[in-house]
Design a protein around this motif. Structure first.
Motif, PDB file in Angstrom:
ATOM      1  N   GLY A 165      27.060 -18.406  23.342  1.00  0.00           N
ATOM      2  CA  GLY A 165      28.352 -17.804  23.631  1.00  0.00           C
ATOM      3  C   GLY A 165      28.589 -16.411  23.095  1.00  0.00           C
ATOM      4  N   PHE A 166      27.567 -15.762  22.566  1.00  0.00           N
ATOM      5  CA  PHE A 166      27.710 -14.367  22.170  1.00  0.00           C
ATOM      6  C   PHE A 166      27.717 -13.479  23.416  1.00  0.00           C
ATOM      7  CE2 PHE A 166      25.769 -16.364  18.412  1.00  0.00           C
ATOM      8  CZ  PHE A 166      26.575 -15.863  17.396  1.00  0.00           C
ATOM      9  N   GLU A 167      28.316 -12.314  23.294  1.00  0.00           N
ATOM     10  CA  GLU A 167      28.338 -11.352  24.393  1.00  0.00           C
ATOM     11  C   GLU A 167      27.295 -10.250  24.238  1.00  0.00           C
ATOM     12  OE1 GLU A 167      32.146  -9.863  25.804  1.00  0.00           O
ATOM     13  OE2 GLU A 167      33.167 -11.518  24.793  1.00  0.00           O
ATOM     14  N   ALA A 168      26.780 -10.070  23.035  1.00  0.00           N
ATOM     15  CA  ALA A 168      25.786  -9.025  22.788  1.00  0.00           C
ATOM     16  C   ALA A 168      25.085  -9.307  21.475  1.00  0.00           C
ATOM     17  CB  ALA A 168      26.437  -7.644  22.745  1.00  0.00           C
ATOM     18  N   ALA A 169      23.909  -8.705  21.305  1.00  0.00           N
ATOM     19  CA  ALA A 169      23.158  -8.846  20.057  1.00  0.00           C
ATOM     20  C   ALA A 169      22.387  -7.564  19.789  1.00  0.00           C
ATOM     21  CB  ALA A 169      22.207 -10.037  20.130  1.00  0.00           C
ATOM     22  N   VAL A 170      22.122  -7.315  18.512  1.00  0.00           N
ATOM     23  CA  VAL A 170      21.448  -6.083  18.097  1.00  0.00           C
ATOM     24  C   VAL A 170      20.168  -6.401  17.350  1.00  0.00           C
ATOM     25  CG1 VAL A 170      23.553  -4.688  18.027  1.00  0.00           C
ATOM     26  CG2 VAL A 170      22.871  -5.990  16.001  1.00  0.00           C
ATOM     27  N   SER A 171      19.187  -5.523  17.524  1.00  0.00           N
ATOM     28  CA  SER A 171      17.921  -5.620  16.806  1.00  0.00           C
ATOM     29  C   SER A 171      17.888  -4.535  15.728  1.00  0.00           C
ATOM     30  CB  SER A 171      16.753  -5.439  17.784  1.00  0.00           C
ATOM     31  OG  SER A 171      16.674  -4.087  18.215  1.00  0.00           O
ATOM     32  N   THR A 172      16.710  -4.316  15.139  1.00  0.00           N
ATOM     33  CA  THR A 172      16.524  -3.170  14.248  1.00  0.00           C
ATOM     34  C   THR A 172      15.448  -2.240  14.805  1.00  0.00           C
ATOM     35  OG1 THR A 172      14.924  -4.374  12.875  1.00  0.00           O
ATOM     36  CG2 THR A 172      17.238  -4.455  12.196  1.00  0.00           C
ATOM     37  N   SER A 173      15.211  -2.340  16.112  1.00  0.00           N
ATOM     38  CA  SER A 173      14.277  -1.427  16.761  1.00  0.00           C
ATOM     39  C   SER A 173      14.919  -0.061  16.899  1.00  0.00           C
ATOM     40  CB  SER A 173      13.907  -1.968  18.145  1.00  0.00           C
ATOM     41  OG  SER A 173      13.038  -1.087  18.820  1.00  0.00           O
ATOM     42  N   TRP A 174      14.223   0.966  16.397  1.00  0.00           N
ATOM     43  CA  TRP A 174      14.740   2.317  16.548  1.00  0.00           C
ATOM     44  C   TRP A 174      14.577   2.781  17.994  1.00  0.00           C
ATOM     45  CZ3 TRP A 174      14.108   6.221  12.030  1.00  0.00           C
ATOM     46  CH2 TRP A 174      14.526   5.628  10.835  1.00  0.00           C
ATOM     47  N   GLY A 175      15.350   3.796  18.351  1.00  0.00           N
ATOM     48  CA  GLY A 175      15.200   4.386  19.675  1.00  0.00           C
ATOM     49  C   GLY A 175      16.386   4.083  20.559  1.00  0.00           C
TER      50      GLY A 175
END
Length: 317
Positions: free
Chosen positions: A268-278
């Motif tokens: 049920g999340f709408e978005a997620a973040v990584s730690t990949s640069w760029g």
């Protein structure tokens, strides 16, 4: 770097924003980690950002982009883990500049917990000896008599411990703490009251699992529990939905896999973040948004690093 150049490099429309990732904001510069962002440095960075970017809440950027209406030069500020200084040091600076940030909280460390890497760091920092002998644990013998030796010891120990199975890692870390003879702090991480303080101030709160494991090292059921239970704990504490997530450690293909992206979406999340640069290239994957770690003290180097980050294609699974 001026707005025109940034507009050419940055996202907008349906493209992802530039996302900055912080962990701690210290009251003043740390002798052990002088490159760790401190209050005065954070203040300068926010002043620079607000004159060159449209700094928006992360969830707002996702929803605007879905409609193709994300402004150019959009940026988001995020924090990982749930350190107490986020509420006590970072929040007043954000409020001074009228800016929003999203805070990703590992719920197992609320109210007196301590992350394993901080146990290592503080054991070495506060060790009342010149040598930390962890050969009995298979972790070597480390000089810790000055700041440079301490930094080297911390790097070596964390490198050896980071990818151990979670239970084994915690056991080893506890033994390192005992060997050091250090008295460790109990207030590094947020209290539930500080979490609510951020929420009441209008800041975003996101999931970051319960125990901050490397999801790729867990079986599927355990990984799903970590994600789901962290979300549920935050929603219970705040009496509000939690819509965004940050993968612990966050390196695509190493710390999380495609199956974990699917879990986050299904929960049920709408978005997620990584730690990949760029920067995202092609169609944006809103469940693998790349983030950038700023550390330069001087704003000239900081702005150049920002530009270089926007030119580099980000990895994803």
């Amino acid at each position: 770097m001026e707005r025109g150049a940034l507009s050419l490099l940055s996202g907008g429309g349906r493209r992802a924003p530039t996302i900055l990732i912080y962990h701690r904001i210290l009251p003043e510069q740390d002798k052990l980690f002088p490159s760790e962002v401190h209050r005065a440095q954070f203040d300068r960075q926010l002043a620079w950002l607000k004159t060159r970017f449209n700094v928006l809440p992360l969830l707002d950027t996702v929803r605007l982009a879905a409609e193709g209406r994300l402004p150019a030069r959009s940026a988001c500020i995020t924090f990982d883990d749930g350190y107490a200084d986020n509420a006590e040091v970072a929040l007043p600076v954000l409020q001074k500049h009228g800016l929003h940030a999203s805070f990703f909280i590992a719920t197992g460390f609320l109210d007196g917990g301590r992350m394993w890497n901080d146990t290592v760091i503080e054991s070495v920092r506060r060790a009342p000896v010149d040598v930390l002998d962890a050969t009995s644990l298979g972790l070597g013998r480390h000089a810790v008599g000055n700041w440079e030796q301490k930094r080297q010891a911390i790097s070596a120990l964390i490198g050896q411990l980071k990818y151990l199975p979670m239970a084994e890692r915690l056991e080893q870390v506890g033994k390192v703490a005992q060997l050091s003879g250090a008295v460790l702090p109990q207030d590094l991480m947020m209290t539930t009251e500080q979490l609510r303080k951020l929420h009441t101030a209008g800041m975003g709160i996101g999931g970051h699992t319960v125990n901050h494991p490397i999801l790729a090292r867990l079986d599927g059921a355990e990984a799903r529990r970590e994600i789901a239970q962290g979300k549920a704990a935050l929603e219970s504490a705040l009496d509000a939905p939690v819509r965004v997530f940050a993968y612990p450690n966050g390196k695509p293909g190493q710390d999380y896999l495609a199956e974990h992206v699917a879990m986050v979406r299904e929960l049920g999340f709408e978005a997620a973040v990584s730690t990949s640069w760029g920067a995202s290239r092609g169609a944006t994957d809103w469940f693998q948004l790349p983030r950038f770690t700023p550390w330069d003290e001087g704003m000239g180097k900081f702005s150049l690093r920002m530009a270089r980050n926007m030119l580099q294609p980000a990895a994803r699974v």
